[in-house]
Design an enzyme around this catalytic site. Structure first.
Site, PDB file in Angstrom:
ATOM      1  N   ASN A  88      41.042  -9.039   6.694  1.00  0.00           N
ATOM      2  CA  ASN A  88      40.388 -10.334   6.887  1.00  0.00           C
ATOM      3  C   ASN A  88      41.119 -11.459   6.170  1.00  0.00           C
ATOM      4  O   ASN A  88      40.614 -12.576   6.067  1.00  0.00           O
ATOM      5  CB  ASN A  88      38.935 -10.271   6.401  1.00  0.00           C
ATOM      6  CG  ASN A  88      38.091  -9.367   7.275  1.00  0.00           C
ATOM      7  OD1 ASN A  88      38.262  -9.329   8.496  1.00  0.00           O
ATOM      8  ND2 ASN A  88      37.189  -8.611   6.659  1.00  0.00           N
ATOM      9  N   HIS A 117      41.713 -11.961   3.033  1.00  0.00           N
ATOM     10  CA  HIS A 117      41.285 -12.407   1.713  1.00  0.00           C
ATOM     11  C   HIS A 117      41.435 -11.248   0.727  1.00  0.00           C
ATOM     12  O   HIS A 117      41.550 -10.085   1.123  1.00  0.00           O
ATOM     13  CB  HIS A 117      39.850 -12.968   1.721  1.00  0.00           C
ATOM     14  CG  HIS A 117      38.786 -11.937   1.922  1.00  0.00           C
ATOM     15  ND1 HIS A 117      38.054 -11.848   3.066  1.00  0.00           N
ATOM     16  CD2 HIS A 117      38.307 -10.966   1.110  1.00  0.00           C
ATOM     17  CE1 HIS A 117      37.180 -10.880   2.983  1.00  0.00           C
ATOM     18  NE2 HIS A 117      37.311 -10.318   1.793  1.00  0.00           N
ATOM     19  N   CYS A 141      39.522 -16.196  -3.018  1.00  0.00           N
ATOM     20  CA  CYS A 141      40.780 -16.848  -3.374  1.00  0.00           C
ATOM     21  C   CYS A 141      41.821 -16.519  -2.316  1.00  0.00           C
ATOM     22  O   CYS A 141      41.749 -15.477  -1.653  1.00  0.00           O
ATOM     23  CB  CYS A 141      41.268 -16.423  -4.753  1.00  0.00           C
ATOM     24  SG  CYS A 141      41.756 -14.699  -4.894  1.00  0.00           S
TER      25      CYS A 141
END
Length: 420
Positions: free
Chosen positions: A317, A319, A354
């Site tokens: 995904n 991330h 992040c």
């Protein structure tokens, strides 16, 4: 040996030169009668002298009788010579060839049975380290893991990252086993249509005992509803041989649009997919309602700067994997605590994600400021914060530590029975 037997059946073995020489010597030392041809050694020169003994063909009742060469070909002892070589008597020994083929077949069958081995005992798992299976009325997923040598740390026990990866792996395999795994990472087919993914917002983990190298752990996981737009997932990790509970974990998940990166409500289509698998039960870990405090640099006693995600830290995904956040949080834990204590529990709140280009810093402080000697103290509690260097919060956390090799691990849980 089998190849030798098969070869010898096709190609007759010739006599050795030594045996031929010995026969030649025997022929040269004595006289031989070859159908009327006599030979005897010379007394002076040792050369072979041949004397022809011509005889007329025998007659019976006036009729000449012709003797066959085989009958006339005799040595002095009267023994007949071997039959001349023909195609028939040079054929292989079929019995030896059949025995060689049978031996090869039996050896191959034995090897195949060894490769195709399956447990025959009813108390053995057919696939102990495979994708797992559904148990307890189709609501609980169970999977076994073996602790590998590269998954243990300096204490010779499984690392925190290893245990957390086991939890994540069983969650994904649970969705796959019940047919709810779409094209996304843990997303159902309806979630994929709407570009939705699951993200974890809160997690509580209690480590009762750490497994060691060679141990086989059994991980059970199930899901329940959490409010109107959330889902709770619980895990129970135990020793597969003794049944001793090793780890308990409970987490809350919500949906996020992977394009806008914003949280989303659970659509009715998705709810219809997942609700049949919800178990009506209490969390396996009692919720810690204490608020997680926000640290800043002035409060933090230990700071680790310059933490950056690597390409391998990203999931499908795009991330950072939530297990990586735990490793970053522990980067700033005091070294004396790591050397003399082990993590007994942790509570995490995931605030935001992040990116690949993010630069983070990890902050840690020991809650009890009166502690002067961390080596000799008992239980220790730490507060943590993982944030971007510009100040945005990523994860808040609280960890509790016990002295290593402690015997008291507190109460342990069991797989809950579904409430009425």
């Amino acid at each position: 040996m089998v190849a030798t037997a098969a070869t010898s059946s096709f190609f007759p073995v010739t006599s050795s030169p030594d045996s031929s020489d010995s026969k030649n010597k025997k022929l040269g030392s004595g006289s031989t009668n070859l159908g009327g041809i006599k030979s005897k050694p010379s007394a002076s020169s040792g050369s072979l002298q041949v004397k022809a003994n011509a005889q007329a063909p025998p007659k019976i009742n006036g009729t000449t009788v012709v003797t066959s060469p085989v009958e006339g070909f005799k040595n002095e002892d009267g023994a007949g010579s071997p039959h001349p070589r023909t195609f028939i008597n040079q054929l292989p020994d079929w019995s030896m060839l059949l025995a060689a083929i049978t031996t090869i077949f039996l050896a191959a069958e034995k090897q195949w049975m060894m490769l195709d081995w399956k447990p025959r005992r009813s108390d053995m798992l057919i696939d102990p380290f495979g994708i797992g299976r559904i148990v307890q009325d189709g609501l609980v997923f169970r999977q076994n893991f073996s602790i590998r040598s590269y998954e243990i740390g300096a204490d010779r026990t499984a690392s925190i990252e290893t245990l957390m990866n086991h939890l994540q792996e069983t969650a994904i395999n649970h969705c796959k086993s019940v047919g709810l795994l779409g094209e996304g990472f843990g997303a159902t087919p309806e979630m994929c249509k709407k570009n939705l993914i699951w993200v974890v917002t809160r997690m509580q983990v209690v480590f009762d005992r750490y497994p060691t190298w060679g141990d086989v752990v059994q991980v059970d996981t199930w899901v329940s509803a959490s409010g109107k737009n959330g889902m709770r997932r619980d895990w129970l990790v135990s020793d597969s041989k003794t049944g001793e509970v090793l780890t308990r974990a409970s987490s809350v998940w919500v949906m996020m649009n992977k394009l806008t990166r914003r949280l989303s409500k659970i659509p009715e289509e998705v709810r219809g997919e997942i609700e049949p698998y919800f178990m009506n039960s209490d969390p396996v870990v009692a919720e810690d309602s204490r608020k997680l405090v926000k640290l800043d640099k002035s409060m933090a006693e230990h700071v680790r700067k310059g933490l950056t995600p690597r390409w391998s830290d990203l999931d499908v995904n795009q991330h950072v994997n939530n297990v990586k956040y735990i490793g970053w949080i522990l980067e700033s834990a005091p070294l004396p605590v790591l050397e003399t204590h082990e993590l007994s529990s942790m509570t995490l709140e995931y605030r935001r994600e992040c990116g690949r280009e993010s630069i983070l810093q990890s902050l840690t402080t020991v809650s009890d400021s009166s502690v002067g000697d961390l080596v000799n103290v008992g239980e220790i509690e730490c507060q943590h914060l993982l944030q971007l260097e510009e100040g945005s919060e990523i994860v808040r956390g609280r960890t509790q530590w016990r002295p290593k090799y402690a015997k008291s691990f507190g109460n342990v849980g069991q797989i809950p029975a579904e409430s009425a």
